[in-house]
Write a protein that holds these residues in place. Structure first.
Motif, PDB file in Angstrom:
ATOM      1  N   UNK A  42       0.964  -1.489   0.080  1.00 54.03           N
ATOM      2  CA  UNK A  42       0.373  -0.139  -0.436  1.00 54.03           C
ATOM      3  C   UNK A  42       0.915   0.968   0.042  1.00 54.03           C
ATOM      4  N   UNK A  43       0.328   2.207  -0.841  1.00 59.26           N
ATOM      5  CA  UNK A  43       1.139   3.513  -0.765  1.00 59.26           C
ATOM      6  C   UNK A  43       1.025   4.734  -0.790  1.00 59.26           C
ATOM      7  N   UNK A  44       0.304   5.328   0.288  1.00 56.97           N
ATOM      8  CA  UNK A  44       0.071   6.982   0.357  1.00 56.97           C
ATOM      9  C   UNK A  44       0.984   7.895   0.006  1.00 56.97           C
ATOM     10  N   UNK A  45       0.326   9.280  -0.398  1.00 55.21           N
ATOM     11  CA  UNK A  45       0.818   9.831  -0.614  1.00 55.21           C
ATOM     12  C   UNK A  45      -0.105  11.530  -0.832  1.00 55.21           C
ATOM     13  N   UNK A  46      -0.288  12.575   0.123  1.00 51.71           N
ATOM     14  CA  UNK A  46      -1.575  13.452   0.583  1.00 51.71           C
ATOM     15  C   UNK A  46      -2.616  12.895   0.677  1.00 51.71           C
ATOM     16  N   UNK A  47      -3.938  12.813  -0.124  1.00 50.05           N
ATOM     17  CA  UNK A  47      -4.915  12.034   0.662  1.00 50.05           C
ATOM     18  C   UNK A  47      -5.042  10.866  -0.217  1.00 50.05           C
ATOM     19  N   UNK A  48      -4.460  10.352  -1.494  1.00 57.28           N
ATOM     20  CA  UNK A  48      -4.473   9.407  -2.355  1.00 57.28           C
ATOM     21  C   UNK A  48      -3.941   7.727  -1.222  1.00 57.28           C
ATOM     22  N   UNK A  49      -3.982   7.035  -1.682  1.00 61.68           N
ATOM     23  CA  UNK A  49      -4.042   6.019  -1.420  1.00 61.68           C
ATOM     24  C   UNK A  49      -3.526   4.857  -2.356  1.00 61.68           C
ATOM     25  N   UNK A  50      -3.104   4.317  -2.619  1.00 60.61           N
ATOM     26  CA  UNK A  50      -2.262   3.371  -4.002  1.00 60.61           C
ATOM     27  C   UNK A  50      -2.479   1.760  -3.752  1.00 60.61           C
ATOM     28  N   UNK A  51      -3.433   0.329  -3.462  1.00 60.70           N
ATOM     29  CA  UNK A  51      -3.463  -0.686  -3.873  1.00 60.70           C
ATOM     30  C   UNK A  51      -1.977  -1.573  -4.633  1.00 60.70           C
ATOM     31  N   UNK A  52      -1.365  -1.995  -4.664  1.00 62.68           N
ATOM     32  CA  UNK A  52      -0.209  -2.432  -5.560  1.00 62.68           C
ATOM     33  C   UNK A  52      -0.324  -3.728  -6.112  1.00 62.68           C
ATOM     34  N   UNK A  53      -0.541  -4.618  -6.499  1.00 60.99           N
ATOM     35  CA  UNK A  53       0.338  -5.779  -6.256  1.00 60.99           C
ATOM     36  C   UNK A  53       1.309  -5.949  -8.008  1.00 60.99           C
ATOM     37  N   UNK A  54       2.608  -5.992  -8.085  1.00 58.97           N
ATOM     38  CA  UNK A  54       3.143  -6.697  -9.230  1.00 58.97           C
ATOM     39  C   UNK A  54       3.377  -7.974  -9.109  1.00 58.97           C
ATOM     40  N   UNK A  55       4.003  -8.211 -10.946  1.00 60.91           N
ATOM     41  CA  UNK A  55       4.872 -10.030 -11.070  1.00 60.91           C
ATOM     42  C   UNK A  55       5.349  -9.686 -11.849  1.00 60.91           C
ATOM     43  N   UNK A  56       6.312 -10.362 -11.963  1.00 52.56           N
ATOM     44  CA  UNK A  56       7.036 -10.655 -13.198  1.00 52.56           C
ATOM     45  C   UNK A  56       6.323 -10.677 -14.074  1.00 52.56           C
ATOM     46  N   UNK A  57       6.884  -9.708 -15.458  1.00 53.77           N
ATOM     47  CA  UNK A  57       6.162  -9.502 -16.776  1.00 53.77           C
ATOM     48  C   UNK A  57       7.076  -8.911 -17.551  1.00 53.77           C
ATOM     49  N   UNK A  65       6.852  -5.016 -17.862  1.00 47.19           N
ATOM     50  CA  UNK A  65       6.656  -3.792 -18.044  1.00 47.19           C
ATOM     51  C   UNK A  65       5.884  -2.890 -17.887  1.00 47.19           C
ATOM     52  N   UNK A  66       4.302  -3.857 -18.151  1.00 48.93           N
ATOM     53  CA  UNK A  66       2.802  -3.083 -18.244  1.00 48.93           C
ATOM     54  C   UNK A  66       2.354  -2.679 -17.006  1.00 48.93           C
ATOM     55  N   UNK A  67       2.130  -1.251 -17.272  1.00 47.55           N
ATOM     56  CA  UNK A  67       1.027  -1.113 -15.567  1.00 47.55           C
ATOM     57  C   UNK A  67      -0.222  -0.392 -16.523  1.00 47.55           C
ATOM     58  N   UNK A 122      10.720  -5.532 -16.341  1.00 54.17           N
ATOM     59  CA  UNK A 122      11.025  -7.079 -15.446  1.00 54.17           C
ATOM     60  C   UNK A 122       9.448  -7.018 -15.261  1.00 54.17           C
ATOM     61  N   UNK A 123       8.631  -6.240 -14.953  1.00 50.46           N
ATOM     62  CA  UNK A 123       7.738  -6.274 -13.607  1.00 50.46           C
ATOM     63  C   UNK A 123       5.979  -5.822 -14.108  1.00 50.46           C
ATOM     64  N   UNK A 124       5.212  -6.679 -14.347  1.00 45.70           N
ATOM     65  CA  UNK A 124       3.783  -6.019 -14.611  1.00 45.70           C
ATOM     66  C   UNK A 124       3.208  -5.100 -13.491  1.00 45.70           C
ATOM     67  N   UNK A 125       2.613  -4.724 -13.700  1.00 45.93           N
ATOM     68  CA  UNK A 125       1.851  -3.332 -12.191  1.00 45.93           C
ATOM     69  C   UNK A 125       0.417  -3.238 -12.451  1.00 45.93           C
ATOM     70  N   UNK A 126      -0.383  -4.048 -10.870  1.00 45.84           N
ATOM     71  CA  UNK A 126      -1.183  -3.427 -11.651  1.00 45.84           C
ATOM     72  C   UNK A 126      -1.972  -3.176 -10.074  1.00 45.84           C
ATOM     73  N   UNK A 127      -3.046  -1.570  -9.670  1.00 47.24           N
ATOM     74  CA  UNK A 127      -2.893  -0.698  -8.782  1.00 47.24           C
ATOM     75  C   UNK A 127      -4.052  -0.232  -9.453  1.00 47.24           C
ATOM     76  N   UNK A 128      -4.972   0.015  -7.933  1.00 46.00           N
ATOM     77  CA  UNK A 128      -6.135   0.651  -7.618  1.00 46.00           C
ATOM     78  C   UNK A 128      -5.655   1.933  -6.468  1.00 46.00           C
ATOM     79  N   UNK A 129      -6.750   3.049  -6.972  1.00 48.37           N
ATOM     80  CA  UNK A 129      -6.214   4.125  -6.147  1.00 48.37           C
ATOM     81  C   UNK A 129      -7.711   5.250  -6.432  1.00 48.37           C
ATOM     82  N   UNK A 130      -7.582   5.823  -4.804  1.00 46.45           N
ATOM     83  CA  UNK A 130      -8.434   6.397  -4.436  1.00 46.45           C
ATOM     84  C   UNK A 130      -7.952   7.568  -3.610  1.00 46.45           C
ATOM     85  N   UNK A 131      -8.954   8.187  -3.838  1.00 44.47           N
ATOM     86  CA  UNK A 131      -8.578   9.888  -3.122  1.00 44.47           C
ATOM     87  C   UNK A 131      -7.783  10.766  -3.831  1.00 44.47           C
ATOM     88  N   UNK A 132      -7.730  12.108  -3.533  1.00 39.12           N
ATOM     89  CA  UNK A 132      -6.853  12.733  -4.019  1.00 39.12           C
ATOM     90  C   UNK A 132      -6.834  13.267  -5.057  1.00 39.12           C
TER      91      UNK A 132
END
Length: 167
Positions: free
Chosen positions: A46-61, A63-65, A97-107
């Motif tokens: 989980x990443x946070x910045x200001x009022x934004x909260x991101x849930x992030x999953x990474x797996x080898x792949x 480079x798709x985000x 080298x990694x695929x990223x799947x993220x959901x972000x809310x807020x901010x």
């Protein structure tokens, strides 16, 4: 009292043995982190910045985000925000080298980009603990604690006063 020292030679030998023992103990206490992955081989953070909260999953792949179901170029249209997302991979030396799947809310978009960057950095160091030192040195594992200051009563905004009238 079998550990008594009777001469200087014995004292020297005891000190060098003890130093070796302390050094061995120091090596034993250095933390060996284990990779943290789920059943699908992904790491989550989980990443946070200001009022934004991101849930992030990474797996080898490749480079798709994907953010909130959209491609990174579509969600973060500004090149500066896309660059912010690439920073953890560039610093760690694992670009593409990694695929990223993220959901972000807020901010807003800037805060969301910072939150995703923070989440990617944390997930990378969980996936491969050897990347931790590079990410930590760049400051990507530290949450930016700056948030918007609250509005005070008797003020127009947090600090701005209403226009002063002498008469």
């Amino acid at each position: 009292m079998a550990d008594q020292v009777n001469s200087l030679e014995e004292l020297g030998a005891a000190v060098t043995e003890n130093v070796g023992g302390v050094q061995g103990a120091a090596e034993m206490t250095s933390i060996q982190r284990e990779p943290v992955k789920d059943a699908q081989g992904r790491s989550y953070a989980t990443g946070k910045r200001k009022d934004a909260v991101a849930r992030v999953w990474i797996k080898p792949g490749s480079g798709k985000v994907v953010i909130n179901g959209k491609d990174q170029d579509e969600y973060f249209a500004r090149p500066v925000l896309q660059m912010i997302l690439r920073q953890p991979f560039d610093v760690a030396g694992v670009s593409g080298q990694f695929d990223v799947m993220a959901t972000v809310k807020g901010g807003g978009l800037s805060g969301q980009a910072g939150a995703v960057k923070h989440g990617i950095s944390k997930a990378l160091q969980l996936f491969d603990p050897s990347l931790r030192s590079a990410l930590k040195a760049a400051g990507f594992l530290t949450r930016d604690s700056r948030v918007v200051e609250r509005k005070k009563y008797g003020k127009a905004k947090a600090r701005k006063s209403f226009q002063f009238s002498k008469r």
